[in-house]
Design a protein around this motif. Structure first.
Motif, mmCIF file in Angstrom:
data_model
loop_
_atom_site.group_PDB
_atom_site.id
_atom_site.type_symbol
_atom_site.label_atom_id
_atom_site.label_comp_id
_atom_site.label_asym_id
_atom_site.label_seq_id
_atom_site.Cartn_x
_atom_site.Cartn_y
_atom_site.Cartn_z
ATOM 1 N N MET A 1 0.912 -1.251 -0.049
ATOM 2 C CA MET A 1 -0.044 -0.006 0.239
ATOM 3 C C MET A 1 0.883 1.126 0.138
ATOM 4 S SD MET A 1 -3.090 0.850 2.539
ATOM 5 C CE MET A 1 -3.720 -0.551 2.557
ATOM 6 N N THR A 2 0.723 2.085 -0.885
ATOM 7 C CA THR A 2 1.308 3.502 -1.030
ATOM 8 C C THR A 2 0.894 4.472 0.079
ATOM 9 O OG1 THR A 2 1.709 2.863 -3.329
ATOM 10 C CG2 THR A 2 2.244 5.022 -2.473
ATOM 11 N N SER B 1 -3.025 6.482 3.362
ATOM 12 C CA SER B 1 -2.623 5.300 2.472
ATOM 13 C C SER B 1 -3.763 4.886 1.506
ATOM 14 C CB SER B 1 -2.362 3.866 3.238
ATOM 15 O OG SER B 1 -1.263 4.254 4.120
ATOM 16 N N THR B 2 -3.397 4.290 0.394
ATOM 17 C CA THR B 2 -4.653 3.930 -0.672
ATOM 18 C C THR B 2 -4.036 2.528 -1.342
ATOM 19 O OG1 THR B 2 -6.437 4.397 -2.216
ATOM 20 C CG2 THR B 2 -4.459 5.605 -2.339
ATOM 21 N N THR B 3 -4.856 2.006 -1.807
ATOM 22 C CA THR B 3 -4.352 0.975 -2.886
ATOM 23 C C THR B 3 -5.105 1.194 -4.085
ATOM 24 O OG1 THR B 3 -6.368 -0.531 -2.331
ATOM 25 C CG2 THR B 3 -4.526 -1.033 -1.117
ATOM 26 N N ASP B 4 -5.824 2.228 -4.234
ATOM 27 C CA ASP B 4 -6.346 2.656 -5.276
ATOM 28 C C ASP B 4 -5.940 4.314 -5.714
ATOM 29 O OD1 ASP B 4 -8.025 3.335 -7.781
ATOM 30 O OD2 ASP B 4 -9.970 2.700 -6.663
ATOM 31 N N GLU B 5 -4.938 4.280 -6.610
ATOM 32 C CA GLU B 5 -4.397 5.616 -6.714
ATOM 33 C C GLU B 5 -5.083 6.345 -7.989
ATOM 34 O OE1 GLU B 5 -0.054 7.529 -8.623
ATOM 35 O OE2 GLU B 5 -0.100 5.602 -7.753
ATOM 36 N N GLN B 6 -5.656 5.712 -8.729
ATOM 37 C CA GLN B 6 -6.640 6.261 -9.895
ATOM 38 C C GLN B 6 -7.680 6.804 -9.046
ATOM 39 O OE1 GLN B 6 -5.721 6.756 -12.885
ATOM 40 N NE2 GLN B 6 -7.272 7.892 -13.030
ATOM 41 N N LYS B 7 -8.461 6.038 -8.099
ATOM 42 C CA LYS B 7 -9.633 6.753 -7.553
ATOM 43 C C LYS B 7 -8.999 8.035 -6.474
ATOM 44 C CE LYS B 7 -13.956 6.215 -5.025
ATOM 45 N NZ LYS B 7 -14.134 7.555 -5.272
ATOM 46 N N LEU B 8 -7.951 7.993 -6.179
ATOM 47 C CA LEU B 8 -7.326 9.143 -5.455
ATOM 48 C C LEU B 8 -7.537 10.201 -6.217
ATOM 49 C CD1 LEU B 8 -5.801 10.704 -3.078
ATOM 50 C CD2 LEU B 8 -4.052 9.402 -3.731
ATOM 51 N N GLU C 1 -8.737 11.114 -9.058
ATOM 52 C CA GLU C 1 -10.064 11.382 -9.550
ATOM 53 C C GLU C 1 -10.653 12.390 -8.461
ATOM 54 O OE1 GLU C 1 -12.067 7.778 -10.611
ATOM 55 O OE2 GLU C 1 -10.756 7.495 -12.423
ATOM 56 N N ASP C 2 -10.913 11.680 -7.236
ATOM 57 C CA ASP C 2 -11.562 12.371 -6.137
ATOM 58 C C ASP C 2 -10.916 13.736 -6.016
ATOM 59 O OD1 ASP C 2 -13.302 10.225 -5.867
ATOM 60 O OD2 ASP C 2 -12.243 9.518 -4.017
#
Length: 71
Positions: A1-2, A47-54, A56-57
């Motif tokens: 997780m980044t 942290s997030t595992t969904d960088e694209q959603k981050l 976009e949001d």
């Protein structure tokens, strides 16, 4: 997780003023040779595992702002 921080990197005269202040504080309080990056943190750390959603949001939130925030 980044892990992420969302921040604003300062440039120009503000950057130099912050760097000068940082150097003065490091000397006064014997902080050593720590690297200082003049910035303002808006959010984080998180942290997030969904960088694209981050992305976009964050884009939606920033795009929906009617005017610049006042400091």
């Amino acid at each position: 997780m980044t892990h992420y921080l969302i921040d604003i990197r300062l440039m120009g005269s503000v950057k130099h003023q912050i760097r000068t202040l940082s150097n003065q504080l490091a000397e006064k309080f014997n902080l050593g040779n720590k690297r200082v990056i003049p910035h303002i943190t808006l959010a984080g750390p998180f942290s997030t595992t969904d960088e694209q959603k981050l992305i976009e949001d964050f884009t939606i939130i920033c795009s929906n702002q009617k005017k610049d925030p006042k400091i």
